[in-house]
Design a protein around this motif. Structure first.
Motif, mmCIF file in Angstrom:
data_model
loop_
_atom_site.group_PDB
_atom_site.id
_atom_site.type_symbol
_atom_site.label_atom_id
_atom_site.label_comp_id
_atom_site.label_asym_id
_atom_site.label_seq_id
_atom_site.Cartn_x
_atom_site.Cartn_y
_atom_site.Cartn_z
ATOM 1 N N GLU A 47 -6.631 1.539 -0.585
ATOM 2 C CA GLU A 47 -7.894 1.176 -1.230
ATOM 3 C C GLU A 47 -7.651 0.331 -2.470
ATOM 4 O O GLU A 47 -8.330 -0.681 -2.702
ATOM 5 N N ASN A 48 -6.675 0.718 -3.262
ATOM 6 C CA ASN A 48 -6.333 -0.025 -4.475
ATOM 7 C C ASN A 48 -5.845 -1.436 -4.135
ATOM 8 O O ASN A 48 -6.247 -2.418 -4.775
ATOM 9 N N GLY A 63 -8.624 -3.744 -3.020
ATOM 10 C CA GLY A 63 -9.378 -4.157 -4.199
ATOM 11 C C GLY A 63 -8.682 -5.256 -4.971
ATOM 12 O O GLY A 63 -9.326 -6.197 -5.465
ATOM 13 N N ARG A 64 -7.359 -5.170 -5.071
ATOM 14 C CA ARG A 64 -6.605 -6.204 -5.791
ATOM 15 C C ARG A 64 -6.666 -7.541 -5.071
ATOM 16 O O ARG A 64 -6.783 -8.601 -5.711
ATOM 17 N N SER A 86 0.814 -1.217 0.000
ATOM 18 C CA SER A 86 0.000 0.000 0.000
ATOM 19 C C SER A 86 0.846 1.266 0.000
ATOM 20 O O SER A 86 0.372 2.327 -0.414
ATOM 21 N N MET A 126 1.021 1.587 -3.772
ATOM 22 C CA MET A 126 -0.191 1.563 -4.595
ATOM 23 C C MET A 126 -1.431 2.128 -3.905
ATOM 24 O O MET A 126 -2.462 2.287 -4.552
#
Length: 237
Positions: free
Chosen positions: A226-227, A230-231, A220, A223
């Motif tokens: 939140e992203n 999601g992944r 994190s 990236m």
């Protein structure tokens, strides 16, 4: 779909390094749930070097998904879990000086102790899980303790997978098959990451929950939380 529980210990470590309340552990727990995580995991240790016992109480009213508290069931830990009554307690045989969890239970040697502790938690409506190595003998022993679930210790898999050895999944496949035959719920955790989680999920039957902290928080940084959540959710479908 396998549930994703985010271990937020590293957020507490970062907070504690400056002595204040930034980043805020409770707010971070709210955020990861809002971003789609289906659970929050904490692992308080006796020296409170990351998550503090106060954090465990503060999070009680804020975790509206699944609240998983991990730890060695010393008396102070047991009392805290019975007070809070989380969704799940995961029993881990941590040595006091361990940097991180580094072994599962010897469920044969500690059978009577585990039976006693698990009975107390289950009498209070708390789902129980035991941290175990990918060892068929230990899983058979776990069944005898009365636990609801086991959590497979996945460091060996993660290390070998990172070296290109996909056969490292085989012991976990066999353990999952045995757990299913014994009607034990199956969780997994330790060193799982975006790189290795999809292959693990695709091959290990009946995987109910993964608990991921260090890798998820580290990923994190590059990236965004939140992203990254999601992944993970995409890879766990």
């Amino acid at each position: 779909m396998t549930k994703l529980s985010v271990n937020i210990n590293k957020i507490a470590t970062l907070r504690n390094s400056r002595g204040g309340d930034v980043p805020n552990v409770v707010q971070f727990a709210r955020d990861v749930q809002n971003f789609g995580a289906e659970g929050v995991t904490i692992h308080p240790r006796p020296d409170e070097r990351h998550i503090r016992y106060k954090d465990a109480y503060d999070l009680k009213s804020e975790v509206y998904t699944e609240y998983n508290i991990e730890g060695n069931p010393i008396p102070k830990f047991v009392d805290m879990v019975l007070d809070i009554k989380p969704t799940q307690v995961t029993l881990v045989p941590d040595a006091v000086d361990a940097i991180t969890s580094n072994a599962g239970w010897d469920t044969i040697k500690h059978k009577e102790f585990l039976i006693e502790v698990i009975k107390e938690f289950k009498n209070n409506g708390i789902r129980t899980s035991i941290f175990v190595d990918a060892d068929l003998y230990q899983i058979e022993g776990a069944k005898e303790t009365g636990t609801d679930r086991i959590e497979l210790y996945t460091e060996a898999y993660a290390h070998q997978y990172g070296r290109g050895n996909k056969e490292a999944i085989i012991p976990y496949v066999k353990c999952a098959e045995l757990a299913d035959s014994l009607k034990l719920g199956l969780n997994a955790g330790h060193d799982l990451s975006l790189d290795n989680i999809k292959f693990f999920k695709e091959n290990v039957m009946g995987l109910m929950e993964v608990s991921i902290g260090h890798a998820l928080i580290s990923e994190s940084l590059y990236m965004g939380i939140e992203n990254v959540i999601g992944r993970y959710l995409d890879k766990l479908k």
